[in-house]
Design an enzyme around this catalytic site. Sequence first.
Site, PDB file in Angstrom:
ATOM      1  N   HIS A 102      -3.012   7.638   6.837  1.00 26.88           N
ATOM      2  CA  HIS A 102      -1.841   8.357   5.993  1.00 26.88           C
ATOM      3  C   HIS A 102      -2.447   9.595   5.662  1.00 26.88           C
ATOM      4  O   HIS A 102      -1.893  10.879   5.761  1.00 26.88           O
ATOM      5  CB  HIS A 102      -1.230   7.959   4.924  1.00 26.88           C
ATOM      6  N   GLN A 151       2.881  10.032   1.077  1.00 28.05           N
ATOM      7  CA  GLN A 151       4.331   9.496   1.132  1.00 28.05           C
ATOM      8  C   GLN A 151       5.404   9.852   0.035  1.00 28.05           C
ATOM      9  O   GLN A 151       6.411   9.681   0.137  1.00 28.05           O
ATOM     10  CB  GLN A 151       4.081   7.994   1.382  1.00 28.05           C
ATOM     11  N   CYS A 195       5.770   0.131   7.447  1.00 27.77           N
ATOM     12  CA  CYS A 195       5.219   1.145   6.447  1.00 27.77           C
ATOM     13  C   CYS A 195       6.438   1.761   5.284  1.00 27.77           C
ATOM     14  O   CYS A 195       7.554   1.601   6.085  1.00 27.77           O
ATOM     15  CB  CYS A 195       5.025   2.556   7.326  1.00 27.77           C
ATOM     16  N   LEU A 196       6.264   2.116   4.284  1.00 33.07           N
ATOM     17  CA  LEU A 196       7.433   2.074   3.378  1.00 33.07           C
ATOM     18  C   LEU A 196       8.066   3.533   3.838  1.00 33.07           C
ATOM     19  O   LEU A 196       9.483   3.621   3.340  1.00 33.07           O
ATOM     20  CB  LEU A 196       6.874   2.324   1.852  1.00 33.07           C
ATOM     21  N   HIS A 198      -4.729   1.504   7.219  1.00 31.21           N
ATOM     22  CA  HIS A 198      -3.169   1.839   7.518  1.00 31.21           C
ATOM     23  C   HIS A 198      -3.100   3.237   6.603  1.00 31.21           C
ATOM     24  O   HIS A 198      -2.637   4.181   6.693  1.00 31.21           O
ATOM     25  CB  HIS A 198      -2.123   1.089   7.214  1.00 31.21           C
ATOM     26  N   GLU A 199      -3.648   3.025   5.158  1.00 36.80           N
ATOM     27  CA  GLU A 199      -3.430   3.920   4.203  1.00 36.80           C
ATOM     28  C   GLU A 199      -4.158   5.200   4.306  1.00 36.80           C
ATOM     29  O   GLU A 199      -3.812   6.494   4.176  1.00 36.80           O
ATOM     30  CB  GLU A 199      -3.478   3.179   2.593  1.00 36.80           C
ATOM     31  N   GLY A 249       0.666  -1.233   0.007  1.00 35.70           N
ATOM     32  CA  GLY A 249       0.278  -0.123   0.059  1.00 35.70           C
ATOM     33  C   GLY A 249       0.807   1.251  -0.005  1.00 35.70           C
ATOM     34  O   GLY A 249       2.079   1.267   0.579  1.00 35.70           O
TER      35      GLY A 249
HETATM   36 ZN   LIG Z   1       2.469   3.724   5.734  1.00 34.43          ZN
END
Ligand SMILES: [Zn+2]
Length: 172
Positions: A140, A50, A94-95, A136-137, A45
């Site tokens: 963000h 991000q 998380c990226l 989660h996304e 995701g």
């Molecule tokens: Zn994340």
Amino acid sequence: MKRPILIHPDPRLKKACDPVADLSDELRDLADDMLETMYDAPGIGLAAPQIGVLHRLIVLDCEKDPDSPPKPLVMFNPEVVTSSDDLNTYEEGCLSIPDQFADVTRPAEVKVTWLDRDGNPREQEFDGLWATCVQHEIDHLNGKLFIDYLGAMKRQMITRKMVKLKRERARG
Ligand SMILES: [Zn+2]
């Protein structure tokens, strides 16, 4: 085109994002770039903030079977409309917080509404990893990271590691 992923801490990861008013080719290209960036990372995701774009746009693909075709989802203005009382705990990552993982408990099932890549309104229920990932996304888009669910000590420890990582990367 692949885009660089912001690493926590970054003020852009703490901002509430603006809803997308009109779907344009520019926004569709952005969604395609995000999918490419997510698959390349690799991740399941990615949210627009991000990559430093403060729009309500997320992409995800939680298909785990490598033999299955990809199942990319592009969501503009995603919203959780109902959440189950049942909870589920997953080890999240998380990226924007590379190589750090922690258990987070969230509703096990959620119903989400969004606009798809063509601007059509969609509604779908998600469970399992998909439910965790979509929540989660969407977090963000509200400036919230998975580490915000952890205790202050753990969160600060992870943040210190990320500051160090960013310093090392900046030095090359
Ligand atoms: Zn994340």
